[in-house]
Design an enzyme around this catalytic site. Sequence first.
Site, PDB file in Angstrom:
ATOM      1  N   ASP A 101       0.855  -1.172   0.000  1.00 42.40           N
ATOM      2  CA  ASP A 101       0.000   0.000   0.000  1.00 42.40           C
ATOM      3  C   ASP A 101       0.898   1.230   0.000  1.00 42.40           C
ATOM      4  OD1 ASP A 101      -2.639   1.352   0.566  1.00 42.40           O
ATOM      5  OD2 ASP A 101      -3.125  -0.689   1.222  1.00 42.40           O
ATOM      6  N   ASP A 208      -3.022   4.530  -2.296  1.00 43.90           N
ATOM      7  CA  ASP A 208      -4.073   5.069  -1.439  1.00 43.90           C
ATOM      8  C   ASP A 208      -4.474   6.466  -1.889  1.00 43.90           C
ATOM      9  OD1 ASP A 208      -5.484   4.646   1.198  1.00 43.90           O
ATOM     10  OD2 ASP A 208      -4.419   6.478   1.730  1.00 43.90           O
ATOM     11  N   HIS A 342     -10.774  -3.617   2.947  1.00 42.13           N
ATOM     12  CA  HIS A 342     -10.740  -3.333   4.382  1.00 42.13           C
ATOM     13  C   HIS A 342     -11.585  -2.133   4.784  1.00 42.13           C
ATOM     14  CE1 HIS A 342      -8.043  -0.595   2.488  1.00 42.13           C
ATOM     15  NE2 HIS A 342      -7.950   0.109   3.606  1.00 42.13           N
ATOM     16  N   ASP A 343     -12.151  -1.413   3.809  1.00 35.13           N
ATOM     17  CA  ASP A 343     -12.989  -0.257   4.119  1.00 35.13           C
ATOM     18  C   ASP A 343     -14.474  -0.560   3.953  1.00 35.13           C
ATOM     19  OD1 ASP A 343     -10.769   1.377   4.556  1.00 35.13           O
ATOM     20  OD2 ASP A 343     -10.714   2.079   2.473  1.00 35.13           O
TER      21      ASP A 343
END
Length: 575
Positions: A101, A208, A342-343
Amino acid sequence: MTVTIRPWWKDSVVYQIYPASYLDTNGDGVGDIPGITSSLDYIQSIGVDVIWVCPMYDSPQIDMGYDISDYKAVYPPYGTIQDMQKLIAETHRRGMRIILDLVVNHTSHQHQWFQESRSSKDNPKRDWYIWKPAKYDAQGHRKPPNNWRSNFGGSTWTWDELTQEYYLHLFCPEQPDLNWDNLETRKAIYEDAMIYWLDMGVDGFRVDTVNMYSKDPSFPDAPITDPNAEEQDAGLVYCNGPKMKEILSEMNAILSRYDAFTVGECPNTPDISTVVDYVGASAKRLNMVFQFEVVDLGQGKVFKYKSKPFNFQLPELKEAIDMTQSFLTHTDGWTTSFVENHDQARSVSRFGDDSPRWRERSAKMLALLFGSLSGTLFIYQGQEIGMINMPKEWSIDEYKDVDSINYYRMVDRCSKNDAMELAEAQASLQHYARDHARTPMQWSTGFNGGFTADDTPPWMRVNTSTEYINVQDQLKRKDSPLAFWRRVLSMRKQYNESFVHGNFELLDASNPNVFSFVKRRGNRVAVVVCNCSGSENKLPYFNGLDNSKIVLGNVDKPAVTTLQPWEGRAYVLSY
Ligand code: TEU
Ligand code: CA
């Protein structure tokens, strides 16, 4: 004969790993890098080609590692640089690839750069972050420079007493935004966050918040959508600023030296031509992005958690998918297929039915649906076994995400502790919270589901569904969601021209229960039919939908003209 060489990342399937919640190997209740390394055979057995490891850098963990205090160090509870080198080597030894990431819109407030920047107005790194003087209203009250609301609530500006200025943070106050207008800052970011890890051997990045680096230098107020609030949703104002294309080209010049893979996270970008500027092959900026139209479905427009569960209709899902799929047909860009990360809450709970009766069947239907879409496919840990949201009986104290906690507190404060409003907020979090994706991976039965020893308190409580949803059980069962995912991925490889590269044509767009589409490339034709409801439905009409052409389905005896609840089928009509 001309042979077209395709970049390796197009046919890849990526498996996303959240280090804190994957596997704990040293008994501290926190997942770690050795836990990922020791699971690589399992991961490879699903049929994936690439792993994406969420932030494992050193961090105070205000936002689970998306607040980095040192790009070149590993968060000690996760392991060491040597552990990362081993993970990279072991991944490569199996013929897989690994991406990390890249979180460079902001750092942690504890990063050395920010510590220096905030220390005085004439510090050489002052300009590495975004500092602005206060505004004052008619009564002389101090006000932030504009009305932007942070992604996690409150203003995007925090007052710093020491130097009497505000600094910008699109997320938490502990995540100050870097100033990408400063060329020296950019260089340091490239060195520490990209080149260091590329030299170590990683194969690319999930980037990101890729469209937030460049901000309009006038920092304009956002339009007022919530008249009762001081701060306003400003996503459309601060995303896709004037220097985005320049910055991404500059980054790409470095990344392409390593043939690195990039997938950017691209929220708040309804304008397709902007997306094409980023992902078009001729634009040479990013390989692909994640668009948000699918995962945003049902969430509130003003506050994402101000909504009710299942607040969308199936045709809206079709439209969202059609839009992302159309990149292949109408542009020179590439796209992605994903429904979890993961969000996001768990897809079976949001788009399927997580009750005991339909849980597995709807998990398989979703696997077939998203696994037959064009673009690079992403699967999130636990999705392959059909993990579901946290139990509704769990108290709000089990929610650990700063986003959930801030929202619940805000409702509490604004409603003056009104029980009805709090219950509504909790019901929404039970459905949409990011926490549902972050509970530990369910490896086996037992109190802690094999994630950590049963007498160790895990950093986040293990979902009690591990009693009946876990890897150990599904490895044994031929009819498990895990076994089905493997078949989806092998179907995807066998008929990749249709499923990975084919043009998407929606059938029967307004049908409220059945989602069907054609995947066509030249004279190769596949059709996918999914009953996205708990009732029986008619099979749509399409010439040649003969049961003998079904290459994969999730029920034992598919009928000739009807679909059972949550039934999904893929037909290959010609290949
Ligand atoms: O997410 C950025 C993002 O735009 C959203 O998906 C975000 O989670 C949402 O707006 C919050 O309400 C990325 C990461 O994926 C997320 O985990 C981080 O929290 C965020 O950036 C900040 O780095
Ligand atoms: Ca550990």
